[in-house]
Write an enzyme that holds these catalytic residues in place. Sequence first.
Site, PDB file in Angstrom:
ATOM      1  N   ARG A 231       0.849  -1.185   0.000  1.00 40.85           N
ATOM      2  CA  ARG A 231       0.000   0.000   0.000  1.00 40.85           C
ATOM      3  C   ARG A 231       0.885   1.235   0.000  1.00 40.85           C
ATOM      4  O   ARG A 231       1.910   1.298   0.676  1.00 40.85           O
ATOM      5  CB  ARG A 231      -0.930   0.033   1.227  1.00 40.85           C
ATOM      6  CG  ARG A 231      -2.143  -0.887   1.113  1.00 40.85           C
ATOM      7  CD  ARG A 231      -3.149  -0.316   0.123  1.00 40.85           C
ATOM      8  NE  ARG A 231      -4.295  -1.188  -0.083  1.00 40.85           N
ATOM      9  CZ  ARG A 231      -4.424  -2.063  -1.050  1.00 40.85           C
ATOM     10  NH1 ARG A 231      -3.429  -2.232  -1.905  1.00 40.85           N
ATOM     11  NH2 ARG A 231      -5.499  -2.787  -1.195  1.00 40.85           N
ATOM     12  N   GLU A 260      -2.583   8.021  -5.814  1.00 44.20           N
ATOM     13  CA  GLU A 260      -2.681   7.327  -7.102  1.00 44.20           C
ATOM     14  C   GLU A 260      -3.911   7.817  -7.854  1.00 44.20           C
ATOM     15  O   GLU A 260      -4.934   8.130  -7.227  1.00 44.20           O
ATOM     16  CB  GLU A 260      -2.765   5.812  -6.880  1.00 44.20           C
ATOM     17  CG  GLU A 260      -1.520   5.205  -6.251  1.00 44.20           C
ATOM     18  CD  GLU A 260      -1.640   3.694  -6.060  1.00 44.20           C
ATOM     19  OE1 GLU A 260      -2.670   3.117  -6.485  1.00 44.20           O
ATOM     20  OE2 GLU A 260      -0.728   3.089  -5.473  1.00 44.20           O
ATOM     21  N   HIS A 278       0.749   0.086  -9.876  1.00 44.88           N
ATOM     22  CA  HIS A 278      -0.140  -0.717  -9.033  1.00 44.88           C
ATOM     23  C   HIS A 278      -0.609  -1.968  -9.779  1.00 44.88           C
ATOM     24  O   HIS A 278      -1.805  -2.205  -9.973  1.00 44.88           O
ATOM     25  CB  HIS A 278      -1.337   0.110  -8.568  1.00 44.88           C
ATOM     26  CG  HIS A 278      -1.927  -0.398  -7.274  1.00 44.88           C
ATOM     27  ND1 HIS A 278      -2.462   0.428  -6.318  1.00 44.88           N
ATOM     28  CD2 HIS A 278      -2.055  -1.654  -6.774  1.00 44.88           C
ATOM     29  CE1 HIS A 278      -2.898  -0.290  -5.297  1.00 44.88           C
ATOM     30  NE2 HIS A 278      -2.659  -1.556  -5.551  1.00 44.88           N
TER      31      HIS A 278
END
Length: 524
Positions: A231, A260, A278
Amino acid sequence: MSPVVLVAEELAVTALDLLAEDYEVRHVDGADRAALFAALPAADAVIVRSATTIDAEALECGARLRVVARAGVGLDNVDVPAATARGVLVVNAPTSNIVSAAEHAVALLLTVARHTAAASTALKAGAWRRSAYTGVEVHGKTVGVVGLGRIGVLFAQRMAAFGVRLLAYDPYVQPARAAQLGVHLVSLEDLLRESDFISVHLPRTPETLGLIGEKELNLVRPGVRIVNAARGGLVDERALAEALADGRVAGAGLDVFETEPLTASPLFTLDNVVVTPHLGASTVEAQDKAGLAVARSVRLALRGEFVPDAVNVRAGGPVDEDVRPLLPLAEKLGRVLTAVAGHLAERVTVEVHGAAAGHDVSVLELAVLKGMFAAVVSEPVTYVNAHRLASERGITVSTTSVEAPADLIRVLGALPDGRPISVAALLGAGSRLVEVDGFDLDLPPDGVLVFVTYTDRPGVVGAIGTAFGEAAINIAAMQVARRAAGGEALMALTVDSAVAPELLTRVGELIGASRTATADLRND
């Protein structure tokens, strides 16, 4: 009319096909708030991934919503407390991407160790520069794993094959469990000082945000390489960029970022940093697993059944496989308890006897409460709002385990006037209702049950049979239990259709019954 499942983002075809078997599936662009808000009022369930935000405002639009499903692990885009307050179940797919995430962390570590990304870019640009990309072996090094949850364990198991020494920091893991995995538990400070490679595998919480910052990066072994595929925000990006620039950290592999999407960062200018957008869960297999997992959870939720992957159900932790089959029976006992009592009990104790008593059975409280309120409140009763409904009415509930030879669930209640009430059922494939209000019975906990309490005397059975016959209600089974001849008796009937309140009243008046009740235990 079939319930409506609103799919707000791309979902695996296998999951869509599964949902379409029983529900009307509608699609909307979840990133378009106006379109989402327009579609939510008709939805019984909504399935999202990471681009759709289900906050309090969105939940307000979904008056019919019973479940919000996130086809993935993280729930940063779902307001779980707001959903819980509205009695909306929130589910995710906690194990769908764990293999993909662990493999991606390994890939980043190897890429950072051998400079493969930079070398590939250079060679494609026409530069053959072998000496510029000399890397390091992983074999024989010390690898620190920050967080020994599901993904951390998978990562550690894969790294063990490289012949490394494994350290881990996780205050919630027992040393014996770590030893089974071949991992040595240490403090975070010791892990930072001793590791050649560090990989982070923690959830993002107020406690873990910024866990590895400037202070921690001053403790690391010079030349360490750091991977974060968990994370964003767990590693302070500014502090990491400074440590990389001054050489304290030799390299970093990052798949996640504090904000993000991210397309510009000081980290992106550094040659010793490998970044991906990601991608930890971005495999065909993970997406299929996530879609199927939430589709199955949505089906369970819309049927009113217990959902193992619910994140906002107070179940005392993961529900044991031996306990889960008891939930429907516990719910039926709650229905019978309230029906026979004629009131909600003020205090409720769920007793679990026999083999199941060796497990955590606290989830059975939710099932009993769900049954107790089913025919009493107007709003839908779920595993999410059962405790809230009890609290609002001043009802206390507890669970106790009893060592006994018989496998049994007994629900004991105390009514507002002090009168006790109890129901019990034997467990097993052929579960049986064996006690109602202190009377011994033996009947299946299924169908529509009718209970009549009266003074034992001749002619009652015939009178009740006649009354039900005149009402065109077929009696499938009948049992009579009594404390003594001529004393208080309980008649239990299993009938083939629902019984109107007027018929119960007429039967009660006909035989001078002290109490009459019906409990519908048919599957909804």
